[in-house]
Design an enzyme around this catalytic site. Structure first.
Site, PDB file in Angstrom:
ATOM      1  N   ARG A 106       0.856  -1.182   0.000  1.00 50.48           N
ATOM      2  CA  ARG A 106       0.000   0.000   0.000  1.00 50.48           C
ATOM      3  C   ARG A 106       0.891   1.230   0.000  1.00 50.48           C
ATOM      4  NH1 ARG A 106      -4.892   0.373   4.187  1.00 50.48           N
ATOM      5  NH2 ARG A 106      -3.264   1.114   5.561  1.00 50.48           N
ATOM      6  N   THR A 110      -1.542   7.330   0.221  1.00 47.44           N
ATOM      7  CA  THR A 110      -2.867   7.207  -0.408  1.00 47.44           C
ATOM      8  C   THR A 110      -3.587   5.918  -0.036  1.00 47.44           C
ATOM      9  OG1 THR A 110      -1.968   6.056  -2.314  1.00 47.44           O
ATOM     10  CG2 THR A 110      -2.007   8.458  -2.428  1.00 47.44           C
ATOM     11  N   ASP A 204       0.022  -2.009  12.580  1.00 49.35           N
ATOM     12  CA  ASP A 204       0.610  -2.521  11.344  1.00 49.35           C
ATOM     13  C   ASP A 204       1.050  -3.960  11.568  1.00 49.35           C
ATOM     14  OD1 ASP A 204       2.667  -3.193   9.375  1.00 49.35           O
ATOM     15  OD2 ASP A 204       2.422  -1.126   8.714  1.00 49.35           O
ATOM     16  N   ASP A 207       4.780  -4.870  10.660  1.00 52.30           N
ATOM     17  CA  ASP A 207       5.766  -4.316  11.600  1.00 52.30           C
ATOM     18  C   ASP A 207       5.759  -5.098  12.905  1.00 52.30           C
ATOM     19  OD1 ASP A 207       6.378  -2.441   9.736  1.00 52.30           O
ATOM     20  OD2 ASP A 207       5.516  -0.736  10.810  1.00 52.30           O
TER      21      ASP A 207
HETATM   22  C1  PRP Z   1      -1.038  -4.381   4.621  1.00 49.79           C
HETATM   23  C2  PRP Z   1      -1.747  -5.735   4.721  1.00 49.79           C
HETATM   24  C3  PRP Z   1      -2.503  -5.793   3.432  1.00 49.79           C
HETATM   25  C4  PRP Z   1      -2.884  -4.360   3.210  1.00 49.79           C
HETATM   26  C5  PRP Z   1      -4.318  -4.188   3.622  1.00 49.79           C
HETATM   27  O1  PRP Z   1       0.081  -4.487   3.848  1.00 49.79           O
HETATM   28  O2  PRP Z   1      -0.879  -6.806   4.891  1.00 49.79           O
HETATM   29  O3  PRP Z   1      -1.732  -6.279   2.354  1.00 49.79           O
HETATM   30  O4  PRP Z   1      -2.048  -3.559   4.044  1.00 49.79           O
HETATM   31  O5  PRP Z   1      -4.775  -2.934   3.319  1.00 49.79           O
HETATM   32  P1  PRP Z   1      -5.830  -2.641   2.167  1.00 49.79           P
HETATM   33  O6  PRP Z   1      -6.956  -3.605   2.373  1.00 49.79           O
HETATM   34  O7  PRP Z   1      -6.219  -1.219   2.415  1.00 49.79           O
HETATM   35  O8  PRP Z   1      -5.160  -2.829   0.848  1.00 49.79           O
HETATM   36  P2  PRP Z   1       1.163  -3.320   3.603  1.00 49.79           P
HETATM   37  O9  PRP Z   1       1.003  -2.766   2.219  1.00 49.79           O
HETATM   38  O10 PRP Z   1       1.129  -2.350   4.740  1.00 49.79           O
HETATM   39  O11 PRP Z   1       2.527  -4.092   3.569  1.00 49.79           O
HETATM   40  P3  PRP Z   1       3.275  -5.049   4.625  1.00 49.79           P
HETATM   41  O12 PRP Z   1       2.582  -6.373   4.541  1.00 49.79           O
HETATM   42  O13 PRP Z   1       4.661  -5.098   4.091  1.00 49.79           O
HETATM   43  O14 PRP Z   1       3.189  -4.426   5.997  1.00 49.79           O
HETATM   44  N1  URA Z   2      -2.435  -2.909   7.185  1.00 47.40           N
HETATM   45  C1  URA Z   2      -2.166  -3.202   8.487  1.00 47.40           C
HETATM   46  O1  URA Z   2      -1.149  -3.839   8.791  1.00 47.40           O
HETATM   47  N2  URA Z   2      -3.027  -2.752   9.425  1.00 47.40           N
HETATM   48  C2  URA Z   2      -4.139  -2.079   9.123  1.00 47.40           C
HETATM   49  O2  URA Z   2      -4.889  -1.719  10.050  1.00 47.40           O
HETATM   50  C3  URA Z   2      -4.405  -1.786   7.778  1.00 47.40           C
HETATM   51  C4  URA Z   2      -3.538  -2.224   6.826  1.00 47.40           C
END
Ligand code: PRP
Ligand code: URA
Length: 212
Positions: A106, A110, A204, A207
Protein backbone atom coordinates in the site's frame (compact mmCIF):
# COMPACT_ATOMS: atom_id res chain seq x y z
CA UNK A 1 -23.83 -12.26 7.72
CA UNK A 2 -23.25 -11.64 3.99
CA UNK A 3 -23.00 -14.59 1.60
CA UNK A 4 -19.50 -16.11 1.28
CA UNK A 5 -18.16 -14.43 4.46
CA UNK A 6 -17.26 -16.74 7.32
CA UNK A 7 -16.20 -15.28 10.67
CA UNK A 8 -14.69 -17.76 13.13
CA UNK A 9 -16.65 -18.44 16.30
CA UNK A 10 -15.86 -15.76 18.91
CA UNK A 11 -15.16 -18.10 21.84
CA UNK A 12 -13.52 -16.69 24.99
CA UNK A 13 -10.29 -18.56 24.15
CA UNK A 14 -10.25 -17.04 20.66
CA UNK A 15 -10.98 -13.55 22.03
CA UNK A 16 -8.14 -13.98 24.54
CA UNK A 17 -5.70 -14.52 21.65
CA UNK A 18 -7.02 -11.43 19.88
CA UNK A 19 -6.74 -9.42 23.10
CA UNK A 20 -3.02 -10.21 23.16
CA UNK A 21 -2.36 -9.34 19.52
CA UNK A 22 -4.43 -6.15 19.74
CA UNK A 23 -2.73 -4.97 22.96
CA UNK A 24 -0.19 -2.20 22.23
CA UNK A 25 2.05 -3.44 25.07
CA UNK A 26 2.42 -6.98 23.65
CA UNK A 27 6.02 -7.92 22.88
CA UNK A 28 6.93 -9.29 19.47
CA UNK A 29 7.47 -12.93 20.54
CA UNK A 30 4.04 -13.08 22.21
CA UNK A 31 2.48 -11.39 19.20
CA UNK A 32 3.99 -14.01 16.87
CA UNK A 33 2.97 -16.89 19.13
CA UNK A 34 -0.69 -15.80 19.34
CA UNK A 35 -0.94 -14.69 15.70
CA UNK A 36 0.42 -18.11 14.64
CA UNK A 37 -2.24 -19.90 16.72
CA UNK A 38 -4.99 -17.78 15.17
CA UNK A 39 -3.62 -18.29 11.66
CA UNK A 40 -3.61 -22.04 12.16
CA UNK A 41 -7.29 -21.99 13.14
CA UNK A 42 -8.17 -19.80 10.15
CA UNK A 43 -6.35 -22.03 7.68
CA UNK A 44 -8.01 -25.13 9.20
CA UNK A 45 -11.37 -23.42 8.70
CA UNK A 46 -10.47 -22.59 5.09
CA UNK A 47 -9.83 -26.29 4.33
CA UNK A 48 -13.54 -26.95 4.99
CA UNK A 49 -14.21 -25.30 1.63
CA UNK A 50 -11.90 -27.63 -0.30
CA UNK A 51 -13.46 -30.55 -2.16
CA UNK A 52 -13.51 -34.19 -1.02
CA UNK A 53 -15.06 -37.37 -2.35
CA UNK A 54 -16.36 -40.41 -0.53
CA UNK A 55 -13.94 -43.21 0.21
CA UNK A 56 -14.59 -46.54 1.82
CA UNK A 57 -11.75 -48.13 3.79
CA UNK A 58 -11.22 -51.18 6.02
CA UNK A 59 -10.05 -50.55 9.60
CA UNK A 60 -7.71 -52.76 11.69
CA UNK A 61 -10.78 -54.17 13.40
CA UNK A 62 -12.09 -55.58 10.13
CA UNK A 63 -14.88 -53.02 9.88
CA UNK A 64 -15.55 -50.98 6.80
CA UNK A 65 -15.72 -47.22 7.22
CA UNK A 66 -17.43 -44.77 4.87
CA UNK A 67 -15.04 -41.84 4.86
CA UNK A 68 -13.79 -39.03 2.66
CA UNK A 69 -10.60 -38.28 0.79
CA UNK A 70 -9.05 -35.01 -0.27
CA UNK A 71 -9.29 -34.18 -3.98
CA UNK A 72 -8.40 -31.15 -6.01
CA UNK A 73 -5.11 -29.34 -6.34
CA UNK A 74 -4.47 -26.40 -4.06
CA UNK A 75 -2.06 -23.50 -3.79
CA UNK A 76 -1.47 -20.90 -1.08
CA UNK A 77 -0.73 -17.42 -2.40
CA UNK A 78 0.62 -14.91 0.08
CA UNK A 79 0.47 -11.15 -0.37
CA UNK A 80 4.01 -10.11 0.56
CA UNK A 81 5.10 -9.11 3.18
CA UNK A 82 2.48 -9.76 5.87
CA UNK A 83 0.84 -12.70 4.10
CA UNK A 84 4.12 -14.61 4.35
CA UNK A 85 3.44 -14.97 8.09
CA UNK A 86 0.58 -17.31 7.10
CA UNK A 87 2.54 -19.64 4.81
CA UNK A 88 3.86 -21.93 7.53
CA UNK A 89 0.35 -22.79 8.73
CA UNK A 90 -0.69 -23.57 5.15
CA UNK A 91 2.34 -25.87 4.77
CA UNK A 92 1.77 -27.52 8.16
CA UNK A 93 -1.89 -28.19 7.42
CA UNK A 94 -1.81 -29.07 3.70
CA UNK A 95 1.02 -31.47 2.88
CA UNK A 96 2.95 -30.62 -0.30
CA UNK A 97 0.92 -27.44 -0.89
CA UNK A 98 2.31 -25.19 -3.62
CA UNK A 99 3.16 -21.64 -2.57
CA UNK A 100 2.86 -18.57 -4.77
CA UNK A 101 3.64 -14.96 -3.93
CA UNK A 102 2.26 -11.60 -4.98
CA UNK A 103 4.16 -8.54 -3.85
CA UNK A 104 1.70 -5.70 -3.31
CA UNK A 105 2.40 -2.74 -1.03
CA UNK A 106 0.00 0.00 0.00
CA UNK A 107 1.21 3.50 -0.72
CA UNK A 108 1.58 4.96 2.79
CA UNK A 109 0.05 8.31 1.79
CA UNK A 110 -2.87 7.21 -0.41
CA UNK A 111 -3.39 3.61 0.85
CA UNK A 112 -3.64 2.58 -2.84
CA UNK A 113 -2.10 -0.80 -3.69
CA UNK A 114 0.94 -1.06 -5.95
CA UNK A 115 1.76 -4.40 -7.57
CA UNK A 116 5.50 -5.04 -7.91
CA UNK A 117 5.92 -8.74 -8.65
CA UNK A 118 4.24 -12.13 -8.64
CA UNK A 119 5.44 -15.70 -8.90
CA UNK A 120 2.73 -18.34 -9.21
CA UNK A 121 2.72 -22.04 -10.13
CA UNK A 122 2.37 -22.69 -13.90
CA UNK A 123 -0.82 -24.70 -13.39
CA UNK A 124 -2.46 -22.23 -10.98
CA UNK A 125 -5.58 -22.08 -13.20
CA UNK A 126 -6.38 -25.69 -12.18
CA UNK A 127 -5.99 -25.05 -8.46
CA UNK A 128 -8.01 -23.89 -5.50
CA UNK A 129 -6.25 -20.86 -4.04
CA UNK A 130 -5.92 -19.95 -0.36
CA UNK A 131 -5.13 -16.24 -0.63
CA UNK A 132 -3.25 -15.22 2.52
CA UNK A 133 -3.09 -11.70 3.96
CA UNK A 134 -3.73 -10.89 7.63
CA UNK A 135 -5.47 -7.53 7.14
CA UNK A 136 -8.45 -6.58 4.94
CA UNK A 137 -8.67 -2.79 5.29
CA UNK A 138 -9.82 -0.87 2.17
CA UNK A 139 -9.70 -4.10 0.21
CA UNK A 140 -7.38 -2.57 -2.41
CA UNK A 141 -4.56 -5.10 -1.94
CA UNK A 142 -6.80 -8.17 -1.86
CA UNK A 143 -8.79 -6.99 -4.92
CA UNK A 144 -5.57 -6.39 -6.85
CA UNK A 145 -4.36 -9.91 -5.90
CA UNK A 146 -7.63 -11.52 -7.05
CA UNK A 147 -7.45 -9.60 -10.36
CA UNK A 148 -3.98 -11.07 -10.92
CA UNK A 149 -5.16 -14.59 -10.04
CA UNK A 150 -8.15 -14.30 -12.38
CA UNK A 151 -5.89 -13.03 -15.19
CA UNK A 152 -3.91 -16.27 -14.72
CA UNK A 153 -7.12 -18.26 -15.18
CA UNK A 154 -8.05 -19.05 -11.56
CA UNK A 155 -11.82 -19.37 -11.18
CA UNK A 156 -13.27 -16.81 -8.76
CA UNK A 157 -15.25 -19.47 -6.88
CA UNK A 158 -11.99 -21.35 -6.22
CA UNK A 159 -10.46 -18.42 -4.31
CA UNK A 160 -10.62 -18.46 -0.49
CA UNK A 161 -9.25 -15.29 1.07
CA UNK A 162 -8.01 -15.88 4.62
CA UNK A 163 -7.38 -12.93 6.97
CA UNK A 164 -7.15 -12.21 10.71
CA UNK A 165 -8.96 -8.87 10.78
CA UNK A 166 -11.39 -7.36 8.30
CA UNK A 167 -13.82 -4.43 8.38
CA UNK A 168 -17.06 -3.52 6.56
CA UNK A 169 -15.32 -1.22 4.03
CA UNK A 170 -12.93 -3.96 2.88
CA UNK A 171 -15.57 -6.69 2.91
CA UNK A 172 -17.97 -4.58 0.83
CA UNK A 173 -15.32 -3.59 -1.71
CA UNK A 174 -14.15 -7.19 -2.07
CA UNK A 175 -17.56 -8.90 -2.24
CA UNK A 176 -18.96 -6.32 -4.68
CA UNK A 177 -16.11 -7.05 -7.09
CA UNK A 178 -15.78 -10.77 -6.45
CA UNK A 179 -19.11 -12.12 -5.18
CA UNK A 180 -18.12 -15.74 -5.75
CA UNK A 181 -14.83 -15.71 -3.81
CA UNK A 182 -14.98 -16.68 -0.13
CA UNK A 183 -13.63 -14.74 2.84
CA UNK A 184 -12.56 -16.50 6.03
CA UNK A 185 -11.95 -13.94 8.76
CA UNK A 186 -11.13 -14.08 12.46
CA UNK A 187 -12.71 -10.72 13.32
CA UNK A 188 -14.85 -8.10 11.63
CA UNK A 189 -13.85 -4.76 13.15
CA UNK A 190 -15.68 -1.43 13.20
CA UNK A 191 -14.09 0.48 10.33
CA UNK A 192 -11.11 2.51 9.18
CA UNK A 193 -9.32 5.61 10.47
CA UNK A 194 -8.25 8.54 8.27
CA UNK A 195 -5.07 6.66 7.29
CA UNK A 196 -7.05 3.53 6.33
CA UNK A 197 -5.92 1.58 9.40
CA UNK A 198 -8.48 -0.80 10.89
CA UNK A 199 -10.22 0.27 14.15
CA UNK A 200 -9.77 -1.07 16.77
CA UNK A 201 -7.40 -3.31 14.75
CA UNK A 202 -3.90 -4.10 15.90
CA UNK A 203 -1.77 -1.50 14.10
CA UNK A 204 0.61 -2.52 11.34
CA UNK A 205 0.63 -6.32 11.22
CA UNK A 206 3.87 -6.57 9.22
CA UNK A 207 5.77 -4.32 11.60
CA UNK A 208 4.50 -6.19 14.66
CA UNK A 209 5.18 -9.68 13.26
CA UNK A 210 8.40 -9.11 11.33
CA UNK A 211 9.71 -5.99 13.10
CA UNK A 212 9.44 -2.39 11.99
C1 PRP B 1 -1.04 -4.38 4.62
C2 PRP B 1 -1.75 -5.74 4.72
C3 PRP B 1 -2.50 -5.79 3.43
C4 PRP B 1 -2.88 -4.36 3.21
C5 PRP B 1 -4.32 -4.19 3.62
O1 PRP B 1 0.08 -4.49 3.85
O2 PRP B 1 -0.88 -6.81 4.89
O3 PRP B 1 -1.73 -6.28 2.35
O4 PRP B 1 -2.05 -3.56 4.04
O5 PRP B 1 -4.77 -2.93 3.32
P1 PRP B 1 -5.83 -2.64 2.17
O6 PRP B 1 -6.96 -3.61 2.37
O7 PRP B 1 -6.22 -1.22 2.42
O8 PRP B 1 -5.16 -2.83 0.85
P2 PRP B 1 1.16 -3.32 3.60
O9 PRP B 1 1.00 -2.77 2.22
O10 PRP B 1 1.13 -2.35 4.74
O11 PRP B 1 2.53 -4.09 3.57
P3 PRP B 1 3.27 -5.05 4.63
O12 PRP B 1 2.58 -6.37 4.54
O13 PRP B 1 4.66 -5.10 4.09
O14 PRP B 1 3.19 -4.43 6.00
N1 URA C 1 -2.43 -2.91 7.19
C1 URA C 1 -2.17 -3.20 8.49
O1 URA C 1 -1.15 -3.84 8.79
N2 URA C 1 -3.03 -2.75 9.43
C2 URA C 1 -4.14 -2.08 9.12
O2 URA C 1 -4.89 -1.72 10.05
C3 URA C 1 -4.40 -1.79 7.78
C4 URA C 1 -3.54 -2.22 6.83
Amino acid sequence: MQKNIYELEQTDQFTALYTIIRDETTKRDDFIFCADRIIRMLVEKATEFLPTKTKQIKTHTGCSFNGKEFIGKICAVSIVRSGEAMEKAARDICQKIRIGKILIQRNEETAKPIHFYSKLPEDIAERFVLLLDPMLATGGSACKAVEILKEKGVKEEKIIFVNLISCPEGINAFTKKFPQAKIITGAIDKGLDSKAYILPGLGDFGDRYFGA
